[in-house]
Design a protein around this motif. Structure first.
Motif, PDB file in Angstrom:
ATOM      1  N   ASN A   2      23.026  39.631  33.378  1.00  0.00           N
ATOM      2  CA  ASN A   2      23.793  38.529  32.765  1.00  0.00           C
ATOM      3  C   ASN A   2      25.060  39.066  32.077  1.00  0.00           C
ATOM      4  OD1 ASN A   2      23.093  39.605  30.243  1.00  0.00           O
ATOM      5  ND2 ASN A   2      21.223  38.337  30.141  1.00  0.00           N
ATOM      6  N   CYS A   3      25.794  38.136  31.479  1.00  0.00           N
ATOM      7  CA  CYS A   3      27.080  38.515  30.869  1.00  0.00           C
ATOM      8  C   CYS A   3      26.906  39.566  29.780  1.00  0.00           C
ATOM      9  CB  CYS A   3      27.743  37.272  30.284  1.00  0.00           C
ATOM     10  SG  CYS A   3      28.399  36.153  31.551  1.00  0.00           S
ATOM     11  N   ASP A   4      25.843  39.399  28.906  1.00  0.00           N
ATOM     12  CA  ASP A   4      25.629  40.373  27.818  1.00  0.00           C
ATOM     13  C   ASP A   4      25.375  41.767  28.357  1.00  0.00           C
ATOM     14  OD1 ASP A   4      26.062  38.495  25.906  1.00  0.00           O
ATOM     15  OD2 ASP A   4      23.923  37.998  25.599  1.00  0.00           O
ATOM     16  N   ALA A  28      29.520  43.350  41.073  1.00  0.00           N
ATOM     17  CA  ALA A  28      29.195  42.037  41.667  1.00  0.00           C
ATOM     18  C   ALA A  28      29.339  40.936  40.625  1.00  0.00           C
ATOM     19  CB  ALA A  28      27.765  42.060  42.218  1.00  0.00           C
ATOM     20  N   HIS A  29      28.875  41.209  39.355  1.00  0.00           N
ATOM     21  CA  HIS A  29      28.969  40.206  38.304  1.00  0.00           C
ATOM     22  C   HIS A  29      30.426  39.905  37.951  1.00  0.00           C
ATOM     23  CE1 HIS A  29      27.552  37.887  34.772  1.00  0.00           C
ATOM     24  NE2 HIS A  29      28.706  38.340  34.206  1.00  0.00           N
ATOM     25  N   LEU A  30      31.232  40.966  37.846  1.00  0.00           N
ATOM     26  CA  LEU A  30      32.651  40.781  37.464  1.00  0.00           C
ATOM     27  C   LEU A  30      33.390  39.958  38.517  1.00  0.00           C
ATOM     28  CD1 LEU A  30      33.566  44.342  36.093  1.00  0.00           C
ATOM     29  CD2 LEU A  30      33.227  42.238  34.766  1.00  0.00           C
ATOM     30  N   ALA A  32      32.119  37.676  40.246  1.00  0.00           N
ATOM     31  CA  ALA A  32      31.644  36.284  40.219  1.00  0.00           C
ATOM     32  C   ALA A  32      31.955  35.590  38.891  1.00  0.00           C
ATOM     33  CB  ALA A  32      30.128  36.258  40.470  1.00  0.00           C
ATOM     34  N   CYS A  33      32.170  36.374  37.792  1.00  0.00           N
ATOM     35  CA  CYS A  33      32.310  35.774  36.445  1.00  0.00           C
ATOM     36  C   CYS A  33      33.701  35.999  35.899  1.00  0.00           C
ATOM     37  CB  CYS A  33      31.246  36.372  35.507  1.00  0.00           C
ATOM     38  SG  CYS A  33      31.455  35.861  33.779  1.00  0.00           S
ATOM     39  N   PRO A  34      34.525  34.942  35.834  1.00  0.00           N
ATOM     40  CA  PRO A  34      35.910  35.108  35.337  1.00  0.00           C
ATOM     41  C   PRO A  34      35.978  35.603  33.890  1.00  0.00           C
ATOM     42  CG  PRO A  34      35.566  32.954  36.364  1.00  0.00           C
ATOM     43  CD  PRO A  34      34.214  33.569  36.228  1.00  0.00           C
ATOM     44  N   ASP A  35      35.041  35.144  33.033  1.00  0.00           N
ATOM     45  CA  ASP A  35      35.065  35.563  31.620  1.00  0.00           C
ATOM     46  C   ASP A  35      34.902  37.069  31.497  1.00  0.00           C
ATOM     47  OD1 ASP A  35      35.418  32.969  30.910  1.00  0.00           O
ATOM     48  OD2 ASP A  35      33.337  32.598  30.257  1.00  0.00           O
ATOM     49  N   CYS A  36      33.865  37.568  32.201  1.00  0.00           N
ATOM     50  CA  CYS A  36      33.617  39.004  32.123  1.00  0.00           C
ATOM     51  C   CYS A  36      34.722  39.786  32.786  1.00  0.00           C
ATOM     52  CB  CYS A  36      32.255  39.321  32.765  1.00  0.00           C
ATOM     53  SG  CYS A  36      30.870  38.826  31.715  1.00  0.00           S
ATOM     54  N   ALA A  37      35.304  39.210  33.850  1.00  0.00           N
ATOM     55  CA  ALA A  37      36.415  39.882  34.525  1.00  0.00           C
ATOM     56  C   ALA A  37      37.602  40.013  33.571  1.00  0.00           C
ATOM     57  CB  ALA A  37      36.811  39.111  35.767  1.00  0.00           C
TER      58      ALA A  37
END
Ligand SMILES: [Zn+2]
Length: 259
Positions: A2-4, A28-30, A32-37
């Motif tokens: 997850n993001c955390d 893979a998460h980055l 898919a996730c604009p915030d984390c990117a």
């Protein structure tokens, strides 16, 4: 993941310290996730700035101004005196430099002038001796002894030359003449030692740079001539010849010891 989880391991991910599987999971998460990117981008920028840019660049003018402004603000309020003090520091420095430097400069210049004046006197003595040697009539009075020479000077000089040594077998007195020593008249007495003529110049001592104290003699060599100079009360004496220095000194001693 997850993001955390991603943000906890973001630094390690950026530096490639995660195991290959975790590294792939974060990537893979980055994607898919604009915030984390976004956080990842900011973090990378910050890391880059901290590790590379800041140490590489000197402080900008603006930063210096800010620092200067900080210093001004933190400086305690000045009295009128302390306000003037910084501008007076160069003045004090100059005054101190003059006070410390001037005596040294003055001393060196005085020593230089003394040395110059002394060498000028020695040079003059040798020149006068050469003039006596090259003169067509070197002696205006051929000596029948000092009792004949001394009265001859009367009326010809503006001072009374004090010379009591009337010559002996070693140093016979050959005669006298009136000459000049620098800017003043001089009594010229010519002695001889074997075939060597010896000139004695007697002149007023005032206004000349005498390096030696009253009575003590200065012995110099100039252009192959020995020169012995001394001062006795108001008179200066210069003895010049090509005779040996020791022999010239013995004549100087005779001239000085006479009452
Ligand atoms: Zn996320």
């Amino acid at each position: 993941m997850n993001c955390d989880d991603v943000r906890m391991t973001l630094r390690d991910y950026q530096e490639g310290r995660l195991p290959t599987a975790a590294q792939g999971g974060v990537r893979a998460h980055l994607e898919a996730c604009p915030d984390c990117a976004h956080v990842d981008a900011v973090e990378q920028e910050l890391t880059s700035a901290l590790e590379h840019r800041l140490p590489q660049y000197p402080a900008s003018l603006a930063l210096k101004r800010r620092i200067a402004a900080q210093w001004k603000v933190s400086t305690p309020k000045r009295s009128r005196w302390s306000w003037w003090r910084p501008s007076l520091i160069p003045v004090f420095a100059c005054v101190a430099l003059v006070l410390v430097g001037a005596p040294i400069f003055y001393y060196e210049r005085a020593a230089f002038q003394d040395t110059n004046a002394t060498s000028a006197m020695v040079g003059e003595a040798v020149n006068d001796h050469l003039r006596v040697l090259s003169s067509q009539r070197p002696l205006e009075i051929e000596s029948g002894g000092l009792h004949q020479v001394k009265p001859w000077f009367e009326g010809r000089l503006d001072f009374a030359p004090i010379v009591s040594f009337e010559g002996d077998a070693d140093f016979p007195l050959k005669g006298g003449a009136v000459g000049y020593f620098l800017d003043r008249k001089a009594a010229v007495l010519v002695y001889a030692h074997r075939l060597h003529p010896i000139s004695l110049f007697v002149f007023r001592a005032g206004g000349l740079h005498w390096p030696a104290k009253d009575g003590s003699a200065l012995t110099m060599e100039e252009r192959g001539f020995n020169v012995i100079m001394w001062r006795q009360s108001s008179l200066g004496y210069a003895l010049v010849s090509d005779v040996d220095r020791r022999e010239l000194a013995s004549l100087a001693a005779k001239l000085q010891s006479m009452p």
